[in-house]
Design a protein around this motif. Sequence first.
Motif, PDB file in Angstrom:
ATOM      1  N   ARG A 118     -26.943 -74.681  74.120  1.00  0.00           N
ATOM      2  CA  ARG A 118     -26.108 -74.319  74.863  1.00  0.00           C
ATOM      3  C   ARG A 118     -26.268 -72.738  74.401  1.00  0.00           C
ATOM      4  N   ALA A 119     -26.545 -71.729  75.214  1.00  0.00           N
ATOM      5  CA  ALA A 119     -26.416 -70.319  74.869  1.00  0.00           C
ATOM      6  C   ALA A 119     -25.971 -69.274  76.604  1.00  0.00           C
ATOM      7  N   THR A 120     -25.320 -68.121  75.754  1.00  0.00           N
ATOM      8  CA  THR A 120     -24.937 -67.160  76.603  1.00  0.00           C
ATOM      9  C   THR A 120     -26.277 -65.863  77.365  1.00  0.00           C
ATOM     10  N   PHE A 121     -26.503 -65.877  77.890  1.00  0.00           N
ATOM     11  CA  PHE A 121     -28.171 -64.958  78.238  1.00  0.00           C
ATOM     12  C   PHE A 121     -27.088 -63.715  78.793  1.00  0.00           C
ATOM     13  N   PHE A 122     -26.948 -62.748  78.657  1.00  0.00           N
ATOM     14  CA  PHE A 122     -27.083 -61.762  79.261  1.00  0.00           C
ATOM     15  C   PHE A 122     -28.128 -60.390  79.710  1.00  0.00           C
ATOM     16  N   CYS A 123     -27.943 -60.700  81.376  1.00  0.00           N
ATOM     17  CA  CYS A 123     -29.108 -60.761  81.579  1.00  0.00           C
ATOM     18  C   CYS A 123     -29.195 -58.895  82.380  1.00  0.00           C
ATOM     19  N   ILE A 124     -30.328 -58.263  83.025  1.00  0.00           N
ATOM     20  CA  ILE A 124     -30.136 -57.097  83.559  1.00  0.00           C
ATOM     21  C   ILE A 124     -30.734 -57.797  85.344  1.00  0.00           C
ATOM     22  N   GLY A 125     -29.471 -57.072  86.130  1.00  0.00           N
ATOM     23  CA  GLY A 125     -29.536 -57.051  87.432  1.00  0.00           C
ATOM     24  C   GLY A 125     -31.142 -57.530  88.193  1.00  0.00           C
ATOM     25  N   ASP A 126     -31.784 -56.297  88.024  1.00  0.00           N
ATOM     26  CA  ASP A 126     -32.957 -55.759  88.173  1.00  0.00           C
ATOM     27  C   ASP A 126     -33.928 -56.941  88.089  1.00  0.00           C
TER      28      ASP A 126
END
Length: 286
Positions: A118-126
Amino acid sequence: MSTPMLPSRPSAVPTPACATARRWKPAPSIYGAAAVHAGAAAALLAQPHAWPWAAGGVVASHLALTAAGLWPRSALLGPNWTRLPEHAGECIALTIDDGPDPEVTPRVLDLLDRYDARATFFCIGDLARRHPQWIEAIVARGHAVENHSQRHRHTFSLTGPRAMKREIEAAQRTLTEIAGTAPRFFRAPAGLRNPFLEPVLCDLGLHLASWTRRGFDTRAKDAGTVERRLLDGLAPRDILLVHDGHAARDARGEPLVLDVLPALLRAAAEARLPWTTLRACLDDQP
């Protein structure tokens, strides 16, 4: 490339884009800077000819705060998750930044599935708005989506509180709408920030997260170098950072992260260090 089962859209009851606000408690460095400013003002009133010393003190305090913001793992400007909390035990966390990327993210998800990680994805809104199916796939496969700003501007750390809040709130709305769950954590672009960030995060109910170790996989020339940076001294409660967006590529044109992840996931399995997400540790706090 496998096609994931996509989750259904959120139900008729919308998920709030912000968690419960936290009370902002200024860090000692903020109190110190305020004291320097007050002292400088008092000195000027008492002895106007001492203005060079007063000005020097103020400048020095600003430089110190700037330096703290340029150190991503610093907690001098406020709370910052550089390791998992003690109750996480033997767990470690994999965080993946700058996506979603329509070429790399699906392949990263397949690798994580293979090792049941399991991982945590820090995503960019655009990018999430451009490729919503991969945000949905991240959630469907049991991972967490967190806030990495709306536009990932490298001038983020130079912005004032209003602009900073607009940027973070925009990503919060975007990611909540697509993922169906509001992010609980924020990571600044390149990890750089200023003293205005922590009050904004408190208002939005977000927690700042950086990392224990990173592979610099957006700049490295070979996967082996990235692996050594991530695995040297790997220990319980570590937070590791790699990228599915802006990934550096090897001589074959393949993203380095796709070579790095199997070695990393195997090493964690051999060391019996289970993977968890940041939000799972936050939810499990005693």
